[in-house]
Design a protein around this motif. Structure first.
Motif, PDB file in Angstrom:
ATOM      1  N   MET A   1       0.848  -1.181   0.000  1.00 45.89           N
ATOM      2  CA  MET A   1       0.000   0.000   0.000  1.00 45.89           C
ATOM      3  C   MET A   1       0.890   1.239   0.000  1.00 45.89           C
ATOM      4  N   ALA A   2       0.571   2.201  -0.829  1.00 47.32           N
ATOM      5  CA  ALA A   2       1.354   3.427  -0.924  1.00 47.32           C
ATOM      6  C   ALA A   2       1.176   4.262   0.338  1.00 47.32           C
ATOM      7  N   GLU A   3       2.263   4.864   0.750  1.00 48.98           N
ATOM      8  CA  GLU A   3       2.244   5.735   1.925  1.00 48.98           C
ATOM      9  C   GLU A   3       1.460   7.001   1.584  1.00 48.98           C
ATOM     10  N   VAL A   4       0.528   7.366   2.443  1.00 48.17           N
ATOM     11  CA  VAL A   4      -0.231   8.598   2.247  1.00 48.17           C
ATOM     12  C   VAL A   4       0.570   9.734   2.859  1.00 48.17           C
ATOM     13  N   LYS A   5       0.873  10.725   2.056  1.00 43.55           N
ATOM     14  CA  LYS A   5       1.663  11.850   2.547  1.00 43.55           C
ATOM     15  C   LYS A   5       0.742  12.904   3.137  1.00 43.55           C
ATOM     16  N   PRO A   6       1.189  13.556   4.208  1.00 41.92           N
ATOM     17  CA  PRO A   6       0.361  14.588   4.827  1.00 41.92           C
ATOM     18  C   PRO A   6       0.284  15.823   3.934  1.00 41.92           C
ATOM     19  N   PRO A   7      -0.783  16.601   4.071  1.00 45.71           N
ATOM     20  CA  PRO A   7      -0.859  17.843   3.306  1.00 45.71           C
ATOM     21  C   PRO A   7       0.246  18.800   3.762  1.00 45.71           C
ATOM     22  N   ILE A   8       0.797  19.545   2.827  1.00 48.23           N
ATOM     23  CA  ILE A   8       1.840  20.509   3.178  1.00 48.23           C
ATOM     24  C   ILE A   8       1.486  21.887   2.628  1.00 48.23           C
ATOM     25  N   THR A   9       2.066  22.896   3.263  1.00 46.80           N
ATOM     26  CA  THR A   9       1.834  24.288   2.879  1.00 46.80           C
ATOM     27  C   THR A   9       3.180  24.944   2.629  1.00 46.80           C
ATOM     28  N   MET A  10       3.265  25.701   1.553  1.00 45.96           N
ATOM     29  CA  MET A  10       4.485  26.452   1.222  1.00 45.96           C
ATOM     30  C   MET A  10       4.129  27.884   0.912  1.00 45.96           C
ATOM     31  N   SER A  11       5.048  28.791   1.249  1.00 47.12           N
ATOM     32  CA  SER A  11       4.851  30.181   0.828  1.00 47.12           C
ATOM     33  C   SER A  11       5.218  30.294  -0.651  1.00 47.12           C
ATOM     34  N   SER A  12       4.577  31.214  -1.329  1.00 46.80           N
ATOM     35  CA  SER A  12       4.865  31.419  -2.753  1.00 46.80           C
ATOM     36  C   SER A  12       6.314  31.866  -2.945  1.00 46.80           C
ATOM     37  N   LEU A  13       6.863  32.601  -1.989  1.00 42.94           N
ATOM     38  CA  LEU A  13       8.253  33.040  -2.072  1.00 42.94           C
ATOM     39  C   LEU A  13       9.198  31.845  -2.024  1.00 42.94           C
ATOM     40  N   ASP A  14       8.987  30.931  -1.058  1.00 46.28           N
ATOM     41  CA  ASP A  14       9.817  29.727  -0.984  1.00 46.28           C
ATOM     42  C   ASP A  14       9.675  28.894  -2.253  1.00 46.28           C
ATOM     43  N   TRP A  15       8.439  28.734  -2.723  1.00 44.11           N
ATOM     44  CA  TRP A  15       8.181  27.916  -3.913  1.00 44.11           C
ATOM     45  C   TRP A  15       8.951  28.478  -5.108  1.00 44.11           C
ATOM     46  N   ASP A  16       8.851  29.797  -5.325  1.00 44.40           N
ATOM     47  CA  ASP A  16       9.518  30.421  -6.467  1.00 44.40           C
ATOM     48  C   ASP A  16      11.038  30.287  -6.376  1.00 44.40           C
ATOM     49  N   ARG A  17      11.590  30.505  -5.194  1.00 43.17           N
ATOM     50  CA  ARG A  17      13.053  30.407  -5.037  1.00 43.17           C
ATOM     51  C   ARG A  17      13.537  28.979  -5.254  1.00 43.17           C
ATOM     52  N   LEU A  18      12.804  28.010  -4.716  1.00 44.19           N
ATOM     53  CA  LEU A  18      13.200  26.610  -4.906  1.00 44.19           C
ATOM     54  C   LEU A  18      13.045  26.188  -6.359  1.00 44.19           C
ATOM     55  N   ASP A  19      12.002  26.670  -7.017  1.00 40.83           N
ATOM     56  CA  ASP A  19      11.804  26.367  -8.431  1.00 40.83           C
ATOM     57  C   ASP A  19      13.005  26.848  -9.245  1.00 40.83           C
ATOM     58  N   GLN A  20      13.501  28.039  -8.936  1.00 33.93           N
ATOM     59  CA  GLN A  20      14.683  28.567  -9.634  1.00 33.93           C
ATOM     60  C   GLN A  20      15.916  27.711  -9.353  1.00 33.93           C
ATOM     61  N   LEU A  21      16.086  27.284  -8.099  1.00 32.47           N
ATOM     62  CA  LEU A  21      17.241  26.441  -7.766  1.00 32.47           C
ATOM     63  C   LEU A  21      17.172  25.095  -8.476  1.00 32.47           C
ATOM     64  N   LEU A  22      15.981  24.519  -8.541  1.00 29.25           N
ATOM     65  CA  LEU A  22      15.845  23.218  -9.201  1.00 29.25           C
ATOM     66  C   LEU A  22      16.098  23.307 -10.699  1.00 29.25           C
ATOM     67  N   ASP A  23      15.899  24.476 -11.279  1.00 28.83           N
ATOM     68  CA  ASP A  23      16.181  24.677 -12.703  1.00 28.83           C
ATOM     69  C   ASP A  23      17.664  24.929 -12.967  1.00 28.83           C
ATOM     70  N   ASN A  24      18.452  25.150 -11.897  1.00 31.33           N
ATOM     71  CA  ASN A  24      19.871  25.414 -12.022  1.00 31.33           C
ATOM     72  C   ASN A  24      20.615  24.084 -12.222  1.00 31.33           C
ATOM     73  N   PRO A  25      21.384  23.952 -13.315  1.00 31.87           N
ATOM     74  CA  PRO A  25      22.103  22.701 -13.564  1.00 31.87           C
ATOM     75  C   PRO A  25      23.013  22.285 -12.401  1.00 31.87           C
ATOM     76  N   LYS A  26      23.455  23.251 -11.599  1.00 36.96           N
ATOM     77  CA  LYS A  26      24.319  22.968 -10.450  1.00 36.96           C
ATOM     78  C   LYS A  26      23.619  22.026  -9.457  1.00 36.96           C
TER      79      LYS A  26
END
Length: 137
Positions: A1-26
């Motif tokens: 049975m797949a593990e059910v993950k709890p709901p999570i909340t993120m700020s739009s600022l954190d989301w945008d900054r992490l999105d940019q980092l994940l797009d960085n080849p580094k």
């Protein structure tokens, strides 16, 4: 049975900054980046002013326990360039990705390198920038 993950909340600022980092080849090819991206994709994204004070955001200091070992930790969740010493954990570390967006009392099972699992439970958000009025840090 797949593990059910709890709901999570993120700020739009954190989301945008992490999105940019994940797009960085580094960082894009690091282990665990797909798991972090999956967490971001399922997050409830809100404005920084709307983040509840018991949610782990970037630059939050959090007390948590690994329920598998019973060991408790207190660390600040930071961006990779801000890691310093044993009291900070990078968002790109498995436990960092696991903590992001969790609320006090929530538990998540998180895969770590080597096939092991962490069973992380948030005990307390000690310091959260948004709760202190730091919305643009």
């Amino acid at each position: 049975m797949a593990e059910v993950k709890p709901p999570i909340t993120m700020s739009s600022l954190d989301w945008d900054r992490l999105d940019q980092l994940l797009d960085n080849p580094k960082y894009g090819d690091l282990p665990g980046m797909d798991a972090l991206r999956s967490e971001m994709d399922r997050a409830n994204v809100v404005e920084p002013t709307e983040v509840p004070p018991d949610v782990v955001t970037m630059n939050s200091t959090v007390a948590f326990v690994d329920d598998k070992t019973g060991k408790e930790f207190q660390m600040t969740l930071v961006y990779p360039d801000a890691v310093s010493g044993t009291d900070t954990v990078s968002i790109f570390a498995p436990v960092g990705s696991a903590l992001l967006g969790l609320s006090v009392g929530q538990t998540i099972v998180w895969q770590i390198p080597g096939g092991r699992e962490l069973n992380v439970r948030v005990l307390k958000v000690i310091r959260q920038p948004e709760a202190m009025g730091e919305f643009h840090r």
